[in-house]
Design an enzyme around this catalytic site. Structure first.
Site, PDB file in Angstrom:
ATOM      1  N   SER A  49       0.860  -1.177   0.000  1.00 37.47           N
ATOM      2  CA  SER A  49       0.000   0.000   0.000  1.00 37.47           C
ATOM      3  C   SER A  49       0.891   1.220   0.000  1.00 37.47           C
ATOM      4  CB  SER A  49      -0.904   0.008   1.237  1.00 37.47           C
ATOM      5  OG  SER A  49      -1.756   1.125   1.227  1.00 37.47           O
ATOM      6  N   ARG A 294      -0.270  -4.267  -6.859  1.00 41.83           N
ATOM      7  CA  ARG A 294      -1.473  -4.838  -6.250  1.00 41.83           C
ATOM      8  C   ARG A 294      -2.700  -4.154  -6.822  1.00 41.83           C
ATOM      9  NH1 ARG A 294      -4.598  -8.077  -4.839  1.00 41.83           N
ATOM     10  NH2 ARG A 294      -5.004  -8.926  -2.765  1.00 41.83           N
ATOM     11  N   THR A 330      -6.789   1.751   4.720  1.00 37.78           N
ATOM     12  CA  THR A 330      -6.379   1.030   5.919  1.00 37.78           C
ATOM     13  C   THR A 330      -7.348   1.262   7.062  1.00 37.78           C
ATOM     14  OG1 THR A 330      -4.053   1.163   5.258  1.00 37.78           O
ATOM     15  CG2 THR A 330      -4.515   0.656   7.566  1.00 37.78           C
ATOM     16  N   CYS A 485      -0.101  -6.960 -17.216  1.00 37.65           N
ATOM     17  CA  CYS A 485       0.596  -7.638 -16.117  1.00 37.65           C
ATOM     18  C   CYS A 485       1.877  -6.878 -15.776  1.00 37.65           C
ATOM     19  CB  CYS A 485       0.940  -9.076 -16.505  1.00 37.65           C
ATOM     20  SG  CYS A 485       1.963  -9.915 -15.258  1.00 37.65           S
ATOM     21  N   CYS A 509       4.767 -14.223 -10.720  1.00 33.26           N
ATOM     22  CA  CYS A 509       3.534 -13.571 -10.257  1.00 33.26           C
ATOM     23  C   CYS A 509       3.716 -12.903  -8.902  1.00 33.26           C
ATOM     24  CB  CYS A 509       2.406 -14.598 -10.194  1.00 33.26           C
ATOM     25  SG  CYS A 509       0.832 -13.937  -9.660  1.00 33.26           S
ATOM     26  N   CYS A 512      -0.915  -9.693  -7.874  1.00 36.18           N
ATOM     27  CA  CYS A 512      -1.646  -8.428  -7.960  1.00 36.18           C
ATOM     28  C   CYS A 512      -3.096  -8.628  -8.367  1.00 36.18           C
ATOM     29  CB  CYS A 512      -0.941  -7.457  -8.905  1.00 36.18           C
ATOM     30  SG  CYS A 512      -1.127  -7.825 -10.669  1.00 36.18           S
ATOM     31  N   CYS A 515      -4.700  -9.698 -13.869  1.00 30.97           N
ATOM     32  CA  CYS A 515      -5.113 -10.564 -14.973  1.00 30.97           C
ATOM     33  C   CYS A 515      -6.514 -11.114 -14.752  1.00 30.97           C
ATOM     34  CB  CYS A 515      -4.118 -11.701 -15.171  1.00 30.97           C
ATOM     35  SG  CYS A 515      -3.840 -12.713 -13.694  1.00 30.97           S
TER      36      CYS A 515
END
Length: 540
Positions: A49, A294, A330, A485, A509, A512, A515
Protein backbone atom coordinates in the site's frame (compact mmCIF):
# COMPACT_ATOMS: atom_id res chain seq x y z
CA UNK A 1 -8.92 -28.29 13.56
CA UNK A 2 -11.94 -26.59 15.10
CA UNK A 3 -12.21 -22.94 16.18
CA UNK A 4 -14.94 -20.51 17.05
CA UNK A 5 -13.73 -18.13 14.33
CA UNK A 6 -11.32 -18.55 11.42
CA UNK A 7 -9.99 -15.40 9.72
CA UNK A 8 -8.72 -15.76 6.14
CA UNK A 9 -6.07 -13.11 5.46
CA UNK A 10 -3.48 -11.24 7.55
CA UNK A 11 -4.08 -7.72 6.27
CA UNK A 12 -5.35 -4.82 8.39
CA UNK A 13 -9.02 -5.87 8.24
CA UNK A 14 -8.41 -9.51 9.19
CA UNK A 15 -6.01 -8.61 11.99
CA UNK A 16 -8.36 -5.94 13.35
CA UNK A 17 -11.21 -8.46 13.34
CA UNK A 18 -9.15 -11.09 15.17
CA UNK A 19 -7.91 -8.58 17.75
CA UNK A 20 -11.38 -7.17 18.40
CA UNK A 21 -12.80 -10.67 18.90
CA UNK A 22 -10.19 -11.48 21.54
CA UNK A 23 -10.64 -8.11 23.22
CA UNK A 24 -14.38 -8.74 23.53
CA UNK A 25 -13.69 -12.27 24.78
CA UNK A 26 -11.45 -10.92 27.53
CA UNK A 27 -13.90 -8.18 28.50
CA UNK A 28 -16.83 -10.59 28.90
CA UNK A 29 -15.05 -13.64 30.23
CA UNK A 30 -15.84 -15.63 27.10
CA UNK A 31 -13.08 -17.80 25.71
CA UNK A 32 -13.46 -17.64 21.93
CA UNK A 33 -10.79 -19.47 19.95
CA UNK A 34 -9.60 -17.45 16.94
CA UNK A 35 -7.29 -18.62 14.15
CA UNK A 36 -5.88 -16.50 11.33
CA UNK A 37 -4.47 -17.92 8.08
CA UNK A 38 -2.05 -15.91 5.94
CA UNK A 39 -0.92 -17.16 2.52
CA UNK A 40 2.32 -15.14 2.59
CA UNK A 41 5.49 -16.54 4.12
CA UNK A 42 4.91 -14.17 7.05
CA UNK A 43 2.32 -11.58 7.97
CA UNK A 44 3.19 -8.51 5.90
CA UNK A 45 4.96 -10.41 3.12
CA UNK A 46 2.12 -9.74 0.63
CA UNK A 47 1.03 -6.35 1.99
CA UNK A 48 1.42 -3.48 -0.46
CA UNK A 49 0.00 0.00 0.00
CA UNK A 50 1.09 3.64 -0.37
CA UNK A 51 0.70 4.23 2.52
CA UNK A 52 -0.57 7.22 4.42
CA UNK A 53 -2.61 5.95 7.32
CA UNK A 54 -5.39 7.79 9.10
CA UNK A 55 -5.11 6.50 12.69
CA UNK A 56 -8.83 6.80 13.55
CA UNK A 57 -9.60 3.08 13.57
CA UNK A 58 -6.27 2.20 15.18
CA UNK A 59 -7.05 4.58 18.04
CA UNK A 60 -10.38 2.80 18.57
CA UNK A 61 -8.65 -0.59 18.58
CA UNK A 62 -5.65 0.42 20.71
CA UNK A 63 -6.02 3.86 22.34
CA UNK A 64 -2.45 3.38 23.63
CA UNK A 65 -0.95 2.48 20.24
CA UNK A 66 1.91 4.95 20.69
CA UNK A 67 2.92 3.43 24.01
CA UNK A 68 2.70 -0.02 22.44
CA UNK A 69 5.28 1.00 19.83
CA UNK A 70 3.15 0.95 16.68
CA UNK A 71 5.41 1.72 13.70
CA UNK A 72 3.78 5.04 12.78
CA UNK A 73 7.01 7.01 12.78
CA UNK A 74 6.63 9.75 10.17
CA UNK A 75 3.89 12.30 10.71
CA UNK A 76 2.48 13.95 7.58
CA UNK A 77 3.68 17.55 7.44
CA UNK A 78 3.23 18.94 3.93
CA UNK A 79 0.76 18.27 1.09
CA UNK A 80 1.28 19.09 -2.58
CA UNK A 81 -1.16 18.45 -5.43
CA UNK A 82 0.32 18.83 -8.92
CA UNK A 83 -1.15 18.83 -12.41
CA UNK A 84 1.46 17.57 -14.86
CA UNK A 85 1.81 18.27 -18.55
CA UNK A 86 4.57 16.57 -20.52
CA UNK A 87 7.16 19.18 -19.48
CA UNK A 88 5.56 21.39 -16.82
CA UNK A 89 3.87 21.09 -13.44
CA UNK A 90 1.23 23.34 -11.93
CA UNK A 91 0.48 23.30 -8.21
CA UNK A 92 -3.25 23.16 -7.53
CA UNK A 93 -5.15 23.58 -4.26
CA UNK A 94 -5.09 20.30 -2.36
CA UNK A 95 -8.61 18.78 -2.30
CA UNK A 96 -10.03 18.57 1.24
CA UNK A 97 -10.14 14.76 1.09
CA UNK A 98 -6.38 14.72 0.51
CA UNK A 99 -5.37 16.90 3.46
CA UNK A 100 -3.21 14.72 5.68
CA UNK A 101 -2.77 16.67 8.91
CA UNK A 102 -2.71 14.15 11.74
CA UNK A 103 -1.95 11.20 9.45
CA UNK A 104 1.23 9.13 9.19
CA UNK A 105 3.37 7.84 6.33
CA UNK A 106 4.02 4.16 7.02
CA UNK A 107 5.04 0.81 5.69
CA UNK A 108 1.70 -1.00 5.90
CA UNK A 109 3.54 -4.32 5.87
CA UNK A 110 5.33 -3.32 9.07
CA UNK A 111 2.08 -2.07 10.60
CA UNK A 112 0.54 -5.48 9.91
CA UNK A 113 3.55 -7.25 11.42
CA UNK A 114 3.03 -5.16 14.55
CA UNK A 115 -0.72 -5.89 14.58
CA UNK A 116 0.08 -9.59 14.31
CA UNK A 117 2.25 -9.33 17.43
CA UNK A 118 -0.61 -7.69 19.31
CA UNK A 119 -3.02 -10.38 18.09
CA UNK A 120 -0.77 -13.22 19.23
CA UNK A 121 -0.35 -11.62 22.66
CA UNK A 122 -4.14 -11.69 22.95
CA UNK A 123 -4.23 -15.38 22.07
CA UNK A 124 -4.94 -15.39 18.33
CA UNK A 125 -3.33 -18.39 16.60
CA UNK A 126 -1.64 -17.15 13.40
CA UNK A 127 -0.50 -19.54 10.70
CA UNK A 128 1.55 -17.85 7.95
CA UNK A 129 2.47 -19.82 4.85
CA UNK A 130 -0.90 -21.55 4.66
CA UNK A 131 -3.16 -20.56 1.77
CA UNK A 132 -6.89 -21.08 2.17
CA UNK A 133 -7.75 -22.86 -1.09
CA UNK A 134 -11.34 -24.03 -0.61
CA UNK A 135 -14.48 -22.97 1.25
CA UNK A 136 -16.12 -25.73 3.26
CA UNK A 137 -19.89 -26.03 3.72
CA UNK A 138 -22.09 -27.93 6.14
CA UNK A 139 -25.09 -30.06 5.27
CA UNK A 140 -27.37 -27.00 5.36
CA UNK A 141 -25.20 -25.08 2.90
CA UNK A 142 -23.67 -22.70 5.43
CA UNK A 143 -19.94 -21.97 5.47
CA UNK A 144 -18.22 -24.14 8.07
CA UNK A 145 -14.62 -23.07 7.48
CA UNK A 146 -11.88 -23.44 4.88
CA UNK A 147 -9.34 -25.98 3.72
CA UNK A 148 -5.71 -25.16 3.02
CA UNK A 149 -4.08 -26.42 -0.15
CA UNK A 150 -1.92 -29.51 -0.27
CA UNK A 151 1.83 -28.95 -0.17
CA UNK A 152 4.26 -30.83 -2.38
CA UNK A 153 2.12 -31.41 -5.48
CA UNK A 154 4.22 -31.51 -8.66
CA UNK A 155 3.56 -29.83 -11.98
CA UNK A 156 2.08 -33.06 -13.24
CA UNK A 157 -0.49 -32.97 -10.47
CA UNK A 158 1.03 -35.97 -8.71
CA UNK A 159 2.29 -36.09 -5.12
CA UNK A 160 6.02 -35.60 -4.62
CA UNK A 161 8.19 -36.82 -1.75
CA UNK A 162 7.49 -33.50 -0.02
CA UNK A 163 3.72 -33.96 -0.12
CA UNK A 164 1.72 -32.86 2.89
CA UNK A 165 -2.09 -32.87 2.87
CA UNK A 166 -4.03 -29.68 3.41
CA UNK A 167 -5.87 -29.06 6.65
CA UNK A 168 -9.56 -28.47 7.21
CA UNK A 169 -10.22 -25.63 9.63
CA UNK A 170 -13.79 -25.72 10.89
CA UNK A 171 -15.35 -22.62 12.40
CA UNK A 172 -18.67 -21.40 13.72
CA UNK A 173 -18.00 -18.19 11.73
CA UNK A 174 -15.41 -17.48 9.04
CA UNK A 175 -14.16 -13.95 8.35
CA UNK A 176 -12.98 -13.50 4.76
CA UNK A 177 -10.30 -10.80 4.64
CA UNK A 178 -8.53 -11.83 1.44
CA UNK A 179 -7.95 -8.34 0.05
CA UNK A 180 -8.87 -7.21 -3.44
CA UNK A 181 -10.40 -9.86 -5.75
CA UNK A 182 -10.20 -12.65 -3.21
CA UNK A 183 -10.15 -16.06 -4.87
CA UNK A 184 -12.48 -17.62 -2.29
CA UNK A 185 -14.65 -14.53 -2.06
CA UNK A 186 -15.40 -14.81 -5.78
CA UNK A 187 -16.98 -18.20 -5.16
CA UNK A 188 -19.02 -16.79 -2.27
CA UNK A 189 -20.35 -14.03 -4.53
CA UNK A 190 -21.76 -16.68 -6.83
CA UNK A 191 -23.02 -19.19 -4.27
CA UNK A 192 -24.86 -16.66 -2.10
CA UNK A 193 -25.62 -14.06 -4.83
CA UNK A 194 -23.88 -11.39 -2.76
CA UNK A 195 -23.56 -9.01 -5.72
CA UNK A 196 -27.18 -9.21 -6.82
CA UNK A 197 -28.23 -5.81 -5.45
CA UNK A 198 -25.08 -3.71 -5.91
CA UNK A 199 -23.19 -2.09 -8.77
CA UNK A 200 -20.34 -3.93 -10.47
CA UNK A 201 -16.99 -3.48 -8.80
CA UNK A 202 -14.40 -1.37 -10.57
CA UNK A 203 -10.70 -1.74 -9.86
CA UNK A 204 -7.34 -0.07 -10.18
CA UNK A 205 -3.79 -1.34 -10.29
CA UNK A 206 -1.30 0.20 -7.90
CA UNK A 207 2.42 -0.09 -8.68
CA UNK A 208 4.98 1.01 -6.13
CA UNK A 209 8.71 1.41 -5.65
CA UNK A 210 10.66 2.16 -2.48
CA UNK A 211 13.76 4.33 -2.94
CA UNK A 212 16.64 5.59 -0.85
CA UNK A 213 17.26 9.10 -2.12
CA UNK A 214 20.00 11.68 -1.69
CA UNK A 215 19.62 13.50 1.66
CA UNK A 216 19.16 16.86 -0.04
CA UNK A 217 16.15 15.48 -1.91
CA UNK A 218 14.47 14.12 1.21
CA UNK A 219 11.88 15.95 3.30
CA UNK A 220 10.37 13.69 5.96
CA UNK A 221 6.60 13.98 6.07
CA UNK A 222 6.20 15.47 2.60
CA UNK A 223 3.32 14.12 0.49
CA UNK A 224 2.96 14.78 -3.24
CA UNK A 225 0.06 13.67 -5.44
CA UNK A 226 -0.16 14.27 -9.17
CA UNK A 227 -2.73 13.93 -11.96
CA UNK A 228 -2.37 14.40 -15.70
CA UNK A 229 0.68 13.31 -17.71
CA UNK A 230 1.60 10.63 -18.68
CA UNK A 231 -2.06 9.57 -18.84
CA UNK A 232 -4.53 10.98 -21.32
CA UNK A 233 -7.60 12.90 -20.21
CA UNK A 234 -9.91 9.89 -20.67
CA UNK A 235 -7.84 7.51 -18.49
CA UNK A 236 -8.33 7.52 -14.73
CA UNK A 237 -5.21 7.54 -12.62
CA UNK A 238 -2.71 9.44 -10.53
CA UNK A 239 0.55 9.14 -8.65
CA UNK A 240 2.05 9.70 -5.21
CA UNK A 241 5.39 10.38 -3.56
CA UNK A 242 5.59 9.87 0.20
CA UNK A 243 8.72 10.83 2.14
CA UNK A 244 9.33 8.33 4.96
CA UNK A 245 12.13 8.40 7.53
CA UNK A 246 15.78 7.50 6.81
CA UNK A 247 15.96 9.22 3.38
CA UNK A 248 13.37 6.82 1.99
CA UNK A 249 10.71 7.84 -0.52
CA UNK A 250 7.92 5.68 -1.92
CA UNK A 251 6.68 6.45 -5.40
CA UNK A 252 3.51 4.92 -6.71
CA UNK A 253 1.20 4.92 -9.69
CA UNK A 254 -2.51 4.06 -9.58
CA UNK A 255 -4.38 3.40 -12.82
CA UNK A 256 -8.07 2.60 -13.20
CA UNK A 257 -8.55 -0.77 -14.89
CA UNK A 258 -11.51 0.54 -16.88
CA UNK A 259 -9.11 1.92 -19.52
CA UNK A 260 -9.92 1.23 -23.18
CA UNK A 261 -6.60 1.10 -25.06
CA UNK A 262 -5.23 -2.47 -25.18
CA UNK A 263 -1.75 -1.12 -26.00
CA UNK A 264 -1.53 0.76 -22.69
CA UNK A 265 0.96 -0.67 -20.19
CA UNK A 266 0.50 0.45 -16.56
CA UNK A 267 4.08 -0.58 -15.75
CA UNK A 268 5.56 1.42 -18.64
CA UNK A 269 3.41 4.45 -17.84
CA UNK A 270 4.73 4.34 -14.29
CA UNK A 271 8.34 4.20 -15.48
CA UNK A 272 7.71 7.08 -17.87
CA UNK A 273 6.16 9.17 -15.08
CA UNK A 274 9.45 9.15 -13.18
CA UNK A 275 11.17 10.94 -16.08
CA UNK A 276 9.08 14.10 -15.66
CA UNK A 277 11.29 17.12 -14.82
CA UNK A 278 9.35 17.79 -11.60
CA UNK A 279 9.74 14.17 -10.45
CA UNK A 280 13.07 12.81 -11.65
CA UNK A 281 15.16 15.18 -9.53
CA UNK A 282 13.89 13.43 -6.39
CA UNK A 283 15.38 10.12 -7.52
CA UNK A 284 18.58 11.12 -9.33
CA UNK A 285 21.51 9.83 -7.32
CA UNK A 286 19.29 7.48 -5.34
CA UNK A 287 18.80 3.74 -5.51
CA UNK A 288 15.70 1.60 -5.81
CA UNK A 289 15.17 -0.81 -2.90
CA UNK A 290 11.95 -2.65 -3.63
CA UNK A 291 9.09 -3.04 -6.11
CA UNK A 292 5.56 -4.42 -6.04
CA UNK A 293 2.06 -4.21 -7.48
CA UNK A 294 -1.47 -4.84 -6.25
CA UNK A 295 -5.01 -4.35 -7.49
CA UNK A 296 -7.41 -2.27 -5.40
CA UNK A 297 -11.21 -2.03 -5.29
CA UNK A 298 -12.32 1.45 -6.35
CA UNK A 299 -16.12 1.17 -6.66
CA UNK A 300 -16.94 2.53 -3.23
CA UNK A 301 -20.27 2.41 -1.43
CA UNK A 302 -22.49 1.52 -4.39
CA UNK A 303 -20.27 -1.46 -5.28
CA UNK A 304 -20.28 -3.05 -1.83
CA UNK A 305 -21.76 -6.56 -1.91
CA UNK A 306 -23.98 -8.06 0.74
CA UNK A 307 -21.57 -8.43 3.65
CA UNK A 308 -22.98 -11.49 5.41
CA UNK A 309 -24.10 -15.02 4.59
CA UNK A 310 -24.70 -18.16 6.63
CA UNK A 311 -21.48 -18.92 8.46
CA UNK A 312 -19.39 -15.92 7.43
CA UNK A 313 -18.73 -12.25 6.72
CA UNK A 314 -16.67 -10.12 4.31
CA UNK A 315 -14.30 -7.38 5.52
CA UNK A 316 -11.74 -4.98 4.08
CA UNK A 317 -10.86 -4.71 0.42
CA UNK A 318 -12.29 -8.14 -0.40
CA UNK A 319 -15.64 -6.33 0.00
CA UNK A 320 -14.38 -2.96 -1.28
CA UNK A 321 -14.21 -0.47 1.62
CA UNK A 322 -11.54 1.75 0.04
CA UNK A 323 -12.16 5.51 0.13
CA UNK A 324 -10.88 6.35 -3.35
CA UNK A 325 -10.91 10.19 -3.16
CA UNK A 326 -8.74 9.94 -0.05
CA UNK A 327 -6.63 7.16 -1.62
CA UNK A 328 -6.86 5.45 1.75
CA UNK A 329 -8.22 2.09 2.77
CA UNK A 330 -6.38 1.03 5.92
CA UNK A 331 -8.58 2.81 8.45
CA UNK A 332 -11.73 1.78 6.59
CA UNK A 333 -10.58 -1.84 6.33
CA UNK A 334 -9.76 -1.97 10.03
CA UNK A 335 -13.11 -0.45 10.99
CA UNK A 336 -14.99 -2.97 8.83
CA UNK A 337 -13.10 -5.79 10.56
CA UNK A 338 -13.96 -4.39 13.98
CA UNK A 339 -17.66 -4.01 13.14
CA UNK A 340 -17.76 -7.54 11.75
CA UNK A 341 -16.02 -8.89 14.86
CA UNK A 342 -18.55 -7.23 17.16
CA UNK A 343 -21.42 -8.71 15.16
CA UNK A 344 -19.88 -12.18 15.06
CA UNK A 345 -19.17 -12.04 18.78
CA UNK A 346 -22.78 -11.12 19.57
CA UNK A 347 -23.99 -13.97 17.38
CA UNK A 348 -21.73 -16.58 18.97
CA UNK A 349 -22.77 -15.56 22.45
CA UNK A 350 -26.36 -16.54 21.61
CA UNK A 351 -27.15 -20.17 22.27
CA UNK A 352 -27.58 -22.28 19.13
CA UNK A 353 -26.41 -19.66 16.67
CA UNK A 354 -23.60 -21.66 15.07
CA UNK A 355 -23.70 -21.45 11.27
CA UNK A 356 -26.20 -18.60 11.40
CA UNK A 357 -25.75 -15.22 9.77
CA UNK A 358 -24.23 -12.22 11.57
CA UNK A 359 -26.86 -9.88 10.14
CA UNK A 360 -26.17 -7.17 12.71
CA UNK A 361 -22.97 -6.34 10.78
CA UNK A 362 -24.85 -4.50 8.03
CA UNK A 363 -26.76 -2.37 10.53
CA UNK A 364 -23.64 -1.57 12.53
CA UNK A 365 -21.91 -0.52 9.32
CA UNK A 366 -24.77 1.77 8.27
CA UNK A 367 -24.72 3.51 11.66
CA UNK A 368 -20.94 3.99 11.72
CA UNK A 369 -18.60 6.76 10.61
CA UNK A 370 -17.37 4.31 7.98
CA UNK A 371 -20.70 4.40 6.14
CA UNK A 372 -20.87 8.20 6.39
CA UNK A 373 -17.35 8.55 5.00
CA UNK A 374 -17.99 6.26 2.03
CA UNK A 375 -21.39 7.86 1.37
CA UNK A 376 -19.81 11.31 1.09
CA UNK A 377 -17.18 9.97 -1.31
CA UNK A 378 -19.47 7.80 -3.46
CA UNK A 379 -19.77 10.05 -6.54
CA UNK A 380 -16.14 11.09 -7.07
CA UNK A 381 -14.79 7.94 -8.79
CA UNK A 382 -17.76 7.47 -11.20
CA UNK A 383 -17.55 11.15 -12.24
CA UNK A 384 -14.36 10.30 -14.15
CA UNK A 385 -16.60 9.04 -16.98
CA UNK A 386 -16.39 12.69 -18.07
CA UNK A 387 -12.60 12.67 -18.20
CA UNK A 388 -10.12 14.43 -15.94
CA UNK A 389 -11.42 17.97 -16.38
CA UNK A 390 -15.07 17.05 -16.03
CA UNK A 391 -14.31 14.95 -12.95
CA UNK A 392 -12.29 17.69 -11.27
CA UNK A 393 -15.11 20.17 -11.90
CA UNK A 394 -17.70 17.77 -10.51
CA UNK A 395 -15.51 16.89 -7.52
CA UNK A 396 -15.28 20.57 -6.60
CA UNK A 397 -19.08 20.91 -6.88
CA UNK A 398 -19.72 17.75 -4.86
CA UNK A 399 -17.19 18.65 -2.17
CA UNK A 400 -17.80 22.37 -1.64
CA UNK A 401 -21.48 22.81 -2.56
CA UNK A 402 -23.10 19.49 -1.67
CA UNK A 403 -20.48 18.45 0.92
CA UNK A 404 -20.85 14.86 -0.22
CA UNK A 405 -24.63 14.87 0.25
CA UNK A 406 -25.80 15.29 -3.36
CA UNK A 407 -29.35 13.93 -3.84
CA UNK A 408 -28.15 11.34 -6.37
CA UNK A 409 -25.79 8.42 -6.58
CA UNK A 410 -23.85 7.78 -9.79
CA UNK A 411 -23.68 4.16 -10.89
CA UNK A 412 -20.89 1.88 -12.10
CA UNK A 413 -22.42 0.21 -15.13
CA UNK A 414 -19.58 -1.70 -16.80
CA UNK A 415 -17.05 -4.20 -15.52
CA UNK A 416 -13.45 -3.27 -16.25
CA UNK A 417 -12.86 -6.15 -18.67
CA UNK A 418 -15.82 -4.95 -20.76
CA UNK A 419 -14.18 -1.55 -21.30
CA UNK A 420 -11.22 -2.80 -23.36
CA UNK A 421 -11.61 -1.89 -27.05
CA UNK A 422 -10.26 -3.78 -30.11
CA UNK A 423 -6.63 -3.08 -31.00
CA UNK A 424 -7.47 -1.89 -34.53
CA UNK A 425 -9.09 1.21 -32.99
CA UNK A 426 -5.74 2.34 -31.54
CA UNK A 427 -2.09 2.76 -32.48
CA UNK A 428 0.67 0.95 -30.56
CA UNK A 429 2.34 3.04 -27.85
CA UNK A 430 6.11 3.47 -28.13
CA UNK A 431 7.60 3.48 -24.65
CA UNK A 432 11.22 4.56 -24.01
CA UNK A 433 13.75 1.89 -23.14
CA UNK A 434 14.72 1.70 -19.45
CA UNK A 435 18.01 3.28 -18.44
CA UNK A 436 18.60 1.05 -15.39
CA UNK A 437 19.04 4.10 -13.15
CA UNK A 438 15.67 5.82 -13.02
CA UNK A 439 13.56 3.50 -15.16
CA UNK A 440 13.65 -0.29 -15.24
CA UNK A 441 12.30 -3.36 -16.98
CA UNK A 442 9.82 -5.82 -15.51
CA UNK A 443 12.20 -8.68 -14.76
CA UNK A 444 14.67 -6.60 -12.76
CA UNK A 445 11.69 -5.19 -10.89
CA UNK A 446 10.25 -8.61 -10.10
CA UNK A 447 13.68 -9.67 -8.82
CA UNK A 448 13.62 -7.04 -6.05
CA UNK A 449 10.07 -7.99 -5.04
CA UNK A 450 11.64 -11.22 -3.73
CA UNK A 451 9.09 -13.37 -5.51
CA UNK A 452 9.44 -17.06 -4.85
CA UNK A 453 7.28 -19.95 -6.04
CA UNK A 454 8.31 -23.58 -5.94
CA UNK A 455 9.49 -24.61 -9.40
CA UNK A 456 7.73 -27.97 -9.28
CA UNK A 457 4.15 -27.02 -8.50
CA UNK A 458 1.03 -26.73 -10.64
CA UNK A 459 0.61 -23.23 -12.13
CA UNK A 460 -1.85 -21.20 -10.10
CA UNK A 461 -2.90 -19.11 -13.13
CA UNK A 462 -5.45 -21.24 -14.92
CA UNK A 463 -7.06 -20.83 -18.33
CA UNK A 464 -10.69 -21.85 -18.73
CA UNK A 465 -10.11 -22.32 -22.47
CA UNK A 466 -6.54 -22.73 -23.78
CA UNK A 467 -7.49 -21.51 -27.28
CA UNK A 468 -8.82 -18.10 -26.22
CA UNK A 469 -5.45 -16.30 -25.71
CA UNK A 470 -4.58 -16.70 -29.40
CA UNK A 471 -7.97 -16.90 -31.10
CA UNK A 472 -9.49 -13.97 -29.20
CA UNK A 473 -6.99 -11.98 -27.13
CA UNK A 474 -4.21 -11.88 -29.71
CA UNK A 475 -6.45 -11.59 -32.75
CA UNK A 476 -8.79 -8.93 -31.38
CA UNK A 477 -6.86 -7.13 -28.62
CA UNK A 478 -3.18 -7.65 -29.58
CA UNK A 479 -2.66 -9.83 -26.47
CA UNK A 480 -3.13 -7.19 -23.75
CA UNK A 481 -2.07 -9.61 -20.99
CA UNK A 482 1.52 -8.95 -22.11
CA UNK A 483 1.05 -5.32 -21.07
CA UNK A 484 -1.40 -5.12 -18.18
CA UNK A 485 0.60 -7.64 -16.12
CA UNK A 486 3.26 -5.72 -14.14
CA UNK A 487 5.44 -8.80 -13.64
CA UNK A 488 6.06 -10.28 -17.10
CA UNK A 489 3.95 -13.35 -16.39
CA UNK A 490 2.32 -13.52 -19.84
CA UNK A 491 4.24 -13.77 -23.13
CA UNK A 492 3.22 -14.57 -26.68
CA UNK A 493 5.94 -16.78 -28.15
CA UNK A 494 6.29 -18.45 -31.54
CA UNK A 495 5.19 -15.49 -33.65
CA UNK A 496 8.27 -15.73 -35.88
CA UNK A 497 7.39 -19.34 -36.67
CA UNK A 498 3.75 -18.38 -37.28
CA UNK A 499 2.78 -20.67 -34.41
CA UNK A 500 1.90 -18.25 -31.63
CA UNK A 501 1.10 -19.53 -28.16
CA UNK A 502 0.71 -18.03 -24.72
CA UNK A 503 3.53 -18.75 -22.27
CA UNK A 504 2.64 -18.26 -18.61
CA UNK A 505 5.63 -17.54 -16.35
CA UNK A 506 3.71 -18.18 -13.14
CA UNK A 507 6.88 -18.03 -11.04
CA UNK A 508 7.00 -14.24 -11.69
CA UNK A 509 3.53 -13.57 -10.26
CA UNK A 510 3.38 -10.87 -7.55
CA UNK A 511 -0.26 -11.76 -6.74
CA UNK A 512 -1.65 -8.43 -7.96
CA UNK A 513 -4.77 -10.12 -9.49
CA UNK A 514 -4.85 -7.71 -12.47
CA UNK A 515 -5.11 -10.56 -14.97
CA UNK A 516 -8.14 -11.98 -13.18
CA UNK A 517 -9.81 -8.56 -13.46
CA UNK A 518 -8.78 -7.18 -16.87
CA UNK A 519 -8.72 -10.26 -19.11
CA UNK A 520 -11.33 -9.29 -21.74
CA UNK A 521 -12.99 -12.71 -21.90
CA UNK A 522 -12.53 -13.53 -18.19
CA UNK A 523 -10.63 -16.63 -19.27
CA UNK A 524 -7.87 -16.31 -16.65
CA UNK A 525 -8.64 -17.56 -13.17
CA UNK A 526 -6.21 -16.61 -10.38
CA UNK A 527 -6.04 -19.30 -7.71
CA UNK A 528 -3.86 -19.63 -4.64
CA UNK A 529 -0.44 -21.19 -5.20
CA UNK A 530 1.28 -23.30 -2.59
CA UNK A 531 1.29 -21.53 0.77
CA UNK A 532 4.22 -19.19 1.36
CA UNK A 533 4.70 -18.50 -2.35
CA UNK A 534 4.64 -15.08 -3.96
CA UNK A 535 6.39 -11.84 -3.08
CA UNK A 536 8.20 -11.13 0.16
CA UNK A 537 7.92 -7.37 0.52
CA UNK A 538 10.22 -5.68 3.04
CA UNK A 539 9.05 -2.25 4.28
CA UNK A 540 6.32 -1.96 1.66
Amino acid sequence: MEYDVVVVGGGPSGLAAAIRLKQLSAQTGQDLSVCLLEKGSEVGAHILSGAVIEPRALEELFPDWKERGAPLNTEAKKDQFLLLTETESVQLPTPPQMHNAGNYIVSLGNVCRWLAQQAEELGVEIYPGFAAAEVLYDEDGAVKGVATGDMGIGKDGEKTDAWQPGMELWAKQTVFAEGCRGSLTKTLFDRFELRRDCDVQTYGIGIKELWEVAPEQHEAGKIVHTVGWPLKNDTYGGTFLYHLENNQVVVGFVLGLDYQNPYLSPFEEFQRFKTHPAIRKTFEGGRRLSYGARALSEGGLQSLPKLTFPGGVLVGDTAGFLNMPKIKGTHTAMKSGMLAAESVFELLCCEGQEGKEAKAYQGKFEKSWLFDELHRARNIRPSFRWGLWGAMAYAALDTYLFRGKAPWTMRHKHSDHECLRPADEFSPISYPKPDGKLTFDRLSSVFISNVNHGEDQPPHLKLKNAAVPIEVNLARYAAPEQRYCPAGVYEIVGLDEAEPRLQINAQNCVHCKTCDIKDPTQNINWTTPEGGGGPNYPNM
